[in-house]
Design a protein around this motif. Structure first.
Motif, short mmCIF file in Angstrom:
data_model
loop_
_atom_site.label_atom_id
_atom_site.label_comp_id
_atom_site.label_asym_id
_atom_site.label_seq_id
_atom_site.Cartn_x
_atom_site.Cartn_y
_atom_site.Cartn_z
N ASN A 186 0.82 -1.22 0.00
CA ASN A 186 0.00 0.00 0.00
C ASN A 186 0.85 1.26 0.00
O ASN A 186 0.59 2.22 0.73
CB ASN A 186 -0.97 0.02 1.18
CG ASN A 186 -2.32 0.60 0.81
OD1 ASN A 186 -2.66 0.70 -0.36
ND2 ASN A 186 -3.09 1.00 1.80
N VAL A 187 1.89 1.25 -0.81
CA VAL A 187 2.78 2.40 -0.99
C VAL A 187 2.51 3.00 -2.36
O VAL A 187 2.56 2.30 -3.37
CB VAL A 187 4.25 1.99 -0.87
CG1 VAL A 187 5.18 3.13 -1.26
CG2 VAL A 187 4.55 1.54 0.56
N LEU A 188 2.25 4.29 -2.42
CA LEU A 188 1.95 4.94 -3.69
C LEU A 188 3.19 5.01 -4.57
O LEU A 188 4.32 5.15 -4.08
CB LEU A 188 1.40 6.34 -3.45
CG LEU A 188 -0.11 6.44 -3.21
CD1 LEU A 188 -0.50 5.76 -1.92
CD2 LEU A 188 -0.57 7.90 -3.20
N GLN B 37 -2.70 -3.68 -14.93
CA GLN B 37 -2.62 -4.55 -13.76
C GLN B 37 -3.66 -4.18 -12.70
O GLN B 37 -3.93 -4.97 -11.80
CB GLN B 37 -1.22 -4.51 -13.16
CG GLN B 37 -0.16 -5.07 -14.10
CD GLN B 37 1.13 -5.41 -13.39
OE1 GLN B 37 1.28 -6.47 -12.79
NE2 GLN B 37 2.08 -4.50 -13.45
N GLY B 38 -4.22 -2.99 -12.81
CA GLY B 38 -5.32 -2.61 -11.94
C GLY B 38 -4.94 -2.17 -10.55
O GLY B 38 -5.79 -2.11 -9.66
N PHE B 39 -3.68 -1.85 -10.31
CA PHE B 39 -3.25 -1.39 -8.99
C PHE B 39 -3.57 0.09 -8.82
O PHE B 39 -3.12 0.92 -9.60
CB PHE B 39 -1.75 -1.62 -8.80
CG PHE B 39 -1.34 -3.06 -8.79
CD1 PHE B 39 -1.99 -3.98 -7.98
CD2 PHE B 39 -0.33 -3.51 -9.61
CE1 PHE B 39 -1.61 -5.32 -7.97
CE2 PHE B 39 0.06 -4.84 -9.62
CZ PHE B 39 -0.59 -5.75 -8.79
N LYS B 40 -4.33 0.41 -7.79
CA LYS B 40 -4.76 1.79 -7.58
C LYS B 40 -3.65 2.69 -7.07
O LYS B 40 -3.80 3.92 -7.06
CB LYS B 40 -5.94 1.83 -6.59
CG LYS B 40 -7.22 1.21 -7.15
CD LYS B 40 -7.74 2.00 -8.33
CE LYS B 40 -9.08 1.49 -8.81
NZ LYS B 40 -9.57 2.23 -9.99
N ILE B 41 -2.54 2.11 -6.62
CA ILE B 41 -1.44 2.91 -6.05
C ILE B 41 -0.56 3.53 -7.13
O ILE B 41 0.30 4.34 -6.84
CB ILE B 41 -0.58 2.06 -5.09
CG1 ILE B 41 -0.10 0.75 -5.78
CG2 ILE B 41 -1.37 1.72 -3.86
CD1 ILE B 41 1.16 0.84 -6.54
N TRP B 42 -0.74 3.11 -8.40
CA TRP B 42 0.15 3.55 -9.48
C TRP B 42 -0.41 4.76 -10.21
O TRP B 42 -1.58 4.81 -10.58
CB TRP B 42 0.38 2.41 -10.49
CG TRP B 42 1.28 2.84 -11.61
CD1 TRP B 42 2.65 2.89 -11.60
CD2 TRP B 42 0.88 3.32 -12.89
NE1 TRP B 42 3.12 3.37 -12.79
CE2 TRP B 42 2.05 3.65 -13.60
CE3 TRP B 42 -0.36 3.52 -13.50
CZ2 TRP B 42 2.03 4.14 -14.90
CZ3 TRP B 42 -0.38 4.03 -14.79
CH2 TRP B 42 0.80 4.33 -15.48
N LEU C 41 -5.02 9.22 0.06
CA LEU C 41 -4.16 9.86 -0.93
C LEU C 41 -4.49 9.40 -2.35
O LEU C 41 -4.58 10.21 -3.28
CB LEU C 41 -2.69 9.58 -0.61
CG LEU C 41 -2.16 10.18 0.69
CD1 LEU C 41 -0.73 9.73 0.94
CD2 LEU C 41 -2.24 11.70 0.67
N GLU C 42 -4.64 8.09 -2.54
CA GLU C 42 -4.93 7.58 -3.88
C GLU C 42 -6.31 8.04 -4.34
O GLU C 42 -6.50 8.36 -5.53
CB GLU C 42 -4.79 6.06 -3.95
CG GLU C 42 -5.87 5.28 -3.26
CD GLU C 42 -5.63 3.77 -3.35
OE1 GLU C 42 -6.62 3.03 -3.44
OE2 GLU C 42 -4.47 3.33 -3.31
N ASP C 43 -7.27 8.12 -3.43
CA ASP C 43 -8.60 8.61 -3.79
C ASP C 43 -8.52 10.07 -4.23
O ASP C 43 -9.14 10.47 -5.22
CB ASP C 43 -9.55 8.46 -2.62
CG ASP C 43 -10.97 8.90 -2.96
OD1 ASP C 43 -11.63 8.19 -3.74
OD2 ASP C 43 -11.41 9.95 -2.46
N TYR C 44 -7.75 10.86 -3.50
CA TYR C 44 -7.58 12.27 -3.86
C TYR C 44 -6.97 12.41 -5.25
O TYR C 44 -7.45 13.17 -6.10
CB TYR C 44 -6.71 12.98 -2.83
CG TYR C 44 -6.36 14.40 -3.23
CD1 TYR C 44 -7.24 15.45 -3.00
CD2 TYR C 44 -5.15 14.68 -3.87
CE1 TYR C 44 -6.93 16.75 -3.38
CE2 TYR C 44 -4.83 15.98 -4.26
CZ TYR C 44 -5.72 17.00 -4.02
OH TYR C 44 -5.41 18.28 -4.42
N LEU C 45 -5.89 11.67 -5.50
CA LEU C 45 -5.17 11.79 -6.78
C LEU C 45 -6.02 11.30 -7.95
O LEU C 45 -5.94 11.86 -9.05
CB LEU C 45 -3.85 11.03 -6.71
CG LEU C 45 -2.81 11.63 -5.76
CD1 LEU C 45 -1.63 10.69 -5.60
CD2 LEU C 45 -2.35 12.99 -6.26
#
Length: 384
Positions: free
Chosen positions: A123-125, A138-143, A334-338
């Motif tokens: 869970n690291v952006l 790949q569907g990773f939300k952190i990228w 953070l990921e939701d904001y971005l």
């Protein structure tokens, strides 16, 4: 042994536990906020990697001078992935263990792909210059992509080659990396969509130094343009060896050919080469970009090696804005904001990220290398 606590002991224990929680929270609030940089500090793409590290360190230093972030100082931890997938996976694990909030990097798609699942599991952006469509698939939300995906660049490139320049015989050349092959495939597909003619799609091995066998074969097909999708370290040599072979085709390179080292490697043959990328800061009406370039030169004594120094700076700036706006370092927030921020004011233009983490809204230009080492925009023509 059975422990029995009296009421007084229970009360004392509760006070002690409460104090421990408060002290832990206070320590967390005062602890540095750590960012990671994963980049090729050494190896074939060292100029790019070193530019990324310098940009992130400069931004961290400037933010710390203003009091830090959420009242906490910023620390930067750097890992050299050499632009290689195997080393990138090692870097990802090291940076996760270093408790970084987010990672800027890497420069190559292959390295970014190798690190992506490790950051996702922790869970690291991650923000990266990688433009391979596989990164978003790949569907990773952190990228989050620092640059527009291959599909967007390829559409612009095909239109430029076929409709703008009206090239009739197009040769496409790529190395075997996931980035370059993905971009080449997309360009070929888009050329076909606009009814262009690809006479051949050929491959080279990165860092092989001698490209004359492949170029000799392509020369025999009489192309009027050679499009190369790989990196500047090979692109400069390919351009120089084209000239040595008397190959008159125009050289058009993908975005990874934009680096000051391209001209150093190609020498006089660099003049007239065309590169497709997002506009350089000096070509955009953004005072912040011009100020950052000036600050970078004042600190390091050189200009950024390419626009990718600034796209990575934008990645760092976006993370800073997200943390400041959400008032914390929770990865989900953070990921939701971005994913939902609109029209982020970047040094490389105004853009957003879609739900796949792809950068959207970025313009492209085709610019020509000049004898003085500068660039002249060919298309679209700059407003006068």
């Amino acid at each position: 042994m059975i422990w029995r606590l009296t009421a007084g002991a229970v009360s004392a224990f509760a006070i002690l536990a409460s104090a421990m929680v408060v002290n832990a929270a206070t320590a967390s609030e005062g602890a540095p906020i750590r960012f990671g940089v994963q980049a090729p500090i050494t190896g074939s793409y060292a100029e790019e990697g070193q530019g990324i590290e310098k940009a992130v360190r400069l931004l961290a230093e400037q933010q710390n001078a203003k009091g830090g972030l959420l009242g906490r100082q910023i620390e930067v931890t750097v890992c050299d992935d050499e632009g290689k997938p195997s080393q990138a996976a090692i870097c990802a694990r090291q940076l996760v263990n270093a408790k970084v909030v987010a990672v800027i990097g890497s420069y190559t798609s292959g390295a970014a792909l190798a690190a992506e699942p490790i950051y996702a599991a922790a869970n690291v952006l991650q923000t990266s210059d990688g433009t391979s469509n596989k990164l978003s698939e790949q569907g990773f939300k952190i990228w989050f992509g620092n640059a527009a995906p291959n599909s967007a660049e390829a559409e612009f490139t095909a239109n430029y080659l076929v409709n703008v320049r009206a090239f009739k015989r197009i040769a496409v050349l790529t190395d075997h990396s996931s980035f370059a092959t993905g971009l080449a495939d997309e360009v070929v597909k888009n050329i076909a969509a606009v009814h262009g003619n690809v006479v051949d799609k050929a491959f080279v091995s990165a860092d092989s130094q001698n490209f004359t066998p492949v170029l000799t074969k392509l020369k025999s097909l009489n192309p009027d343009v050679l499009y190369y999708s790989g990196y500047y370290s090979d692109g400069g040599l390919i351009r120089a060896q084209m000239q040595q072979l008397g190959m008159d085709a125009v050289f058009v390179g993908g975005d990874a050919n934009q680096n000051v080292a391209f001209a150093k490697i190609a020498g006089a043959a660099a003049v007239g080469s065309v590169i497709v990328n997002v506009p350089a800061p000096q070509d955009l009406p953004y005072p912040a970009a011009k100020q950052f370039v000036a600050d970078y030169k004042a600190k390091y004594g050189v200009l950024p090696p390419s626009v990718f120094t600034l796209t990575n700076a934008d990645g760092m700036r976006a993370f800073l804005q997200a943390i400041e706006t959400t008032k914390g370092t929770d990865a989900s927030a953070l990921e939701d904001y971005l994913h939902h921020v609109k029209d982020f004011q970047g040094l490389t233009g105004t853009f957003s990220w879609n739900d796949r983490g792809e950068r959207t809204g970025s313009p492209f230009v085709a610019f020509e290398m000049q004898a003085d080492g500068g660039y002249k925009i060919l298309y679209p023509e700059p407003a006068k």
